[in-house]
Design an enzyme around this catalytic site. Structure first.
Site, PDB file in Angstrom:
ATOM      1  CG  HIS A 190      16.480  28.469   1.505  1.00  0.00           C
ATOM      2  ND1 HIS A 190      17.224  28.824   0.401  1.00  0.00           N
ATOM      3  CD2 HIS A 190      15.528  29.408   1.637  1.00  0.00           C
ATOM      4  CE1 HIS A 190      16.730  29.927  -0.113  1.00  0.00           C
ATOM      5  NE2 HIS A 190      15.700  30.302   0.614  1.00  0.00           N
ATOM      6  CE  LYS A 218      16.027  33.666  -6.733  1.00  0.00           C
ATOM      7  NZ  LYS A 218      16.372  32.259  -6.508  1.00  0.00           N
ATOM      8  N   GLY A 248      15.848  24.747 -11.958  1.00  0.00           N
ATOM      9  CA  GLY A 248      16.930  25.269 -12.796  1.00  0.00           C
ATOM     10  C   GLY A 248      16.709  26.701 -13.244  1.00  0.00           C
ATOM     11  N   GLY A 249      15.519  27.259 -12.970  1.00  0.00           N
ATOM     12  CA  GLY A 249      15.199  28.614 -13.434  1.00  0.00           C
ATOM     13  C   GLY A 249      16.209  29.656 -12.961  1.00  0.00           C
ATOM     14  CB  THR A 250      17.803  30.205  -9.661  1.00  0.00           C
ATOM     15  OG1 THR A 250      16.536  30.296  -9.003  1.00  0.00           O
ATOM     16  CG2 THR A 250      18.788  31.154  -9.033  1.00  0.00           C
ATOM     17  CD  GLN A 307       5.832  27.559   3.171  1.00  0.00           C
ATOM     18  OE1 GLN A 307       6.190  27.663   2.010  1.00  0.00           O
ATOM     19  NE2 GLN A 307       4.982  28.391   3.716  1.00  0.00           N
ATOM     20  NE  ARG A 342      11.864  31.639  -5.835  1.00  0.00           N
ATOM     21  CZ  ARG A 342      12.219  30.645  -6.644  1.00  0.00           C
ATOM     22  NH1 ARG A 342      11.329  30.050  -7.401  1.00  0.00           N
ATOM     23  NH2 ARG A 342      13.474  30.244  -6.690  1.00  0.00           N
ATOM     24  CG  ASP A 386      19.227  35.017  -4.250  1.00  0.00           C
ATOM     25  OD1 ASP A 386      19.999  35.027  -3.279  1.00  0.00           O
ATOM     26  OD2 ASP A 386      18.458  34.064  -4.488  1.00  0.00           O
ATOM     27  CG  ASP A 437      -0.190  -0.023   2.528  1.00  0.00           C
ATOM     28  OD1 ASP A 437       1.065  -0.085   2.500  1.00  0.00           O
ATOM     29  OD2 ASP A 437      -0.834   0.016   3.590  1.00  0.00           O
TER      30      ASP A 437
HETATM   31  C1  R5P Z   1      16.275  30.064  -3.507  1.00  0.00           C
HETATM   32  O1  R5P Z   1      16.360  31.165  -3.013  1.00  0.00           O
HETATM   33  C2  R5P Z   1      17.359  29.045  -3.531  1.00  0.00           C
HETATM   34  O2  R5P Z   1      18.553  29.523  -3.002  1.00  0.00           O
HETATM   35  C3  R5P Z   1      17.588  28.542  -4.931  1.00  0.00           C
HETATM   36  O3  R5P Z   1      18.097  29.600  -5.712  1.00  0.00           O
HETATM   37  C4  R5P Z   1      16.317  28.038  -5.527  1.00  0.00           C
HETATM   38  O4  R5P Z   1      15.701  27.134  -4.662  1.00  0.00           O
HETATM   39  C5  R5P Z   1      16.581  27.381  -6.847  1.00  0.00           C
HETATM   40  O5  R5P Z   1      15.355  27.008  -7.405  1.00  0.00           O
HETATM   41  P1  R5P Z   1      15.173  26.858  -8.956  1.00  0.00           P
HETATM   42  O6  R5P Z   1      16.257  25.950  -9.456  1.00  0.00           O
HETATM   43  O7  R5P Z   1      13.798  26.267  -9.107  1.00  0.00           O
HETATM   44  O8  R5P Z   1      15.246  28.224  -9.566  1.00  0.00           O
END
Ligand code: R5P
Length: 294
Positions: free
Chosen positions: A127, A189, A222-224, A94, A191, A166, A34
């Site tokens: 973080h 940066k 990977g966006g950052t 979070q 968001r 950032d 399960d």
């Molecule tokens: C955010 O402030 C973290 O330091 C990373 O830059 C972030 O978690 C990277 O996330 P993503 O790869 O989705 O842009």
């Protein structure tokens, strides 16, 4: 001290045990039909200070439950102290209520681990370190950035420019700079809290003709890194690399990063993958040895 080899970080646990000379505790694990998790300690932990090495990257909830079960098993089988060594601590991002109606996930995770039997925790590049202040047990954050920077020095990229994507990550770029001995800087940066999309604004620094390495704690979508790499290329950087402690690399993140002009992604074995070229074992081993002698 004994090292419990958590199912998510067995190879890292073995390396830490080899470096420290501490005994190893193997674990058996399975998933019930399960979907529920099962873990059993296969060696004696009576009167031991045990260190459970278990990352909590994807699948986060399963790995967190395994960690809690191992802590509980250790205590029920007579361990005197349980330290959780968690390279990637899930839900750490979070750490605040950003929007009304939200919870603080990392607080719940810490409370759950305490209830399961965890007495202390050590993690890597969480973080936001402040989150640890609210944990119900002593907690320590280690940084793997010097190890990542050292990888590039050994590859012949000493003096490279260390870029933080950032302002909040500038402390990371500074740690890398201390090893690379080049320049450092950061991007602005933004968001969107609803979509999660990020955008970057270039800063006034000179990377023309230089090697630049983007250092971050996590690569998720990977966006950052994509945004930062594009700016570095526009500014004339000759070589662009990306280094992170926790290479989550969700979906096609890796392809998008390489397409944006990044030559190589270097991560650690916090989240094991083919990008995990740097091991966290010496970092944990050094800290654990100091705990034992202190
Ligand atoms: C955010 O402030 C973290 O330091 C990373 O830059 C972030 O978690 C990277 O996330 P993503 O790869 O989705 O842009």
């Amino acid at each position: 001290m004994k090292i419990i080899l958590g199912p998510a970080s067995t190879a890292l646990g073995e390396k830490i045990a080899d470096l420290t000379g501490f005994g190893k505790v193997s674990t058996a694990h399975k998933t019930f039909p399960d979907g529920e998790s099962y873990v059993r300690l296969e060696d004696n932990v009576q009167n031991e200070h045990v260190v459970i090495v278990q990352t909590t990257s994807m699948p986060q909830d399963t790995r967190l439950m395994q960690l809690a079960f191992m802590a509980n098993a250790a205590k029920r089988n007579g361990a005197q102290k349980v330290t959780a060594a968690v390279p990637y601590l899930a839900y750490a991002r979070q750490d605040k209520m950003f929007l009304q109606g939200e919870n603080i996930s990392i607080e719940t995770v810490a409370a759950m681990l305490k209830a399961a039997g965890v007495d202390a925790l050590v993690t890597v590049n969480i973080h936001a370190e402040d989150a640890l202040n609210k944990f119900p047990f002593p907690s320590k954050n280690l940084s793997a950035i010097p190890l990542l920077a050292d990888y590039f020095v050994k590859e012949g990229y000493g003096k490279a420019f260390a870029l933080a994507p950032d302002k909040g990550a500038m402390y990371i770029a500074r740690q890398a700079q201390a090893v690379l001995r080049g320049e450092a800087g950061y991007l602005e940066k933004q968001r969107d809290r609803y979509t999660g999309k990020t955008s970057h604004t270039g800063k006034d620094f000179n990377v023309k003709g230089q090697t630049a390495i983007i250092f971050d704690d996590i690569i998720s979508t990977g966006g950052t890194i994509v945004g930062a790499a594009k700016i570095l290329r526009e500014l004339g950087a000759t070589h662009v690399f990306a280094a992170c402690v926790h290479p989550l690399l969700i979906g096609d993140a890796e392809t998008r990063i390489l397409d944006a002009g990044v030559e190589e992604i270097v991560g650690t074995d916090s989240v094991p993958s083919h990008t995990s070229k740097v091991t966290l074992a010496p970092l944990f081993a050094e800290w654990l040895r100091a705990q034992k002698s202190g």
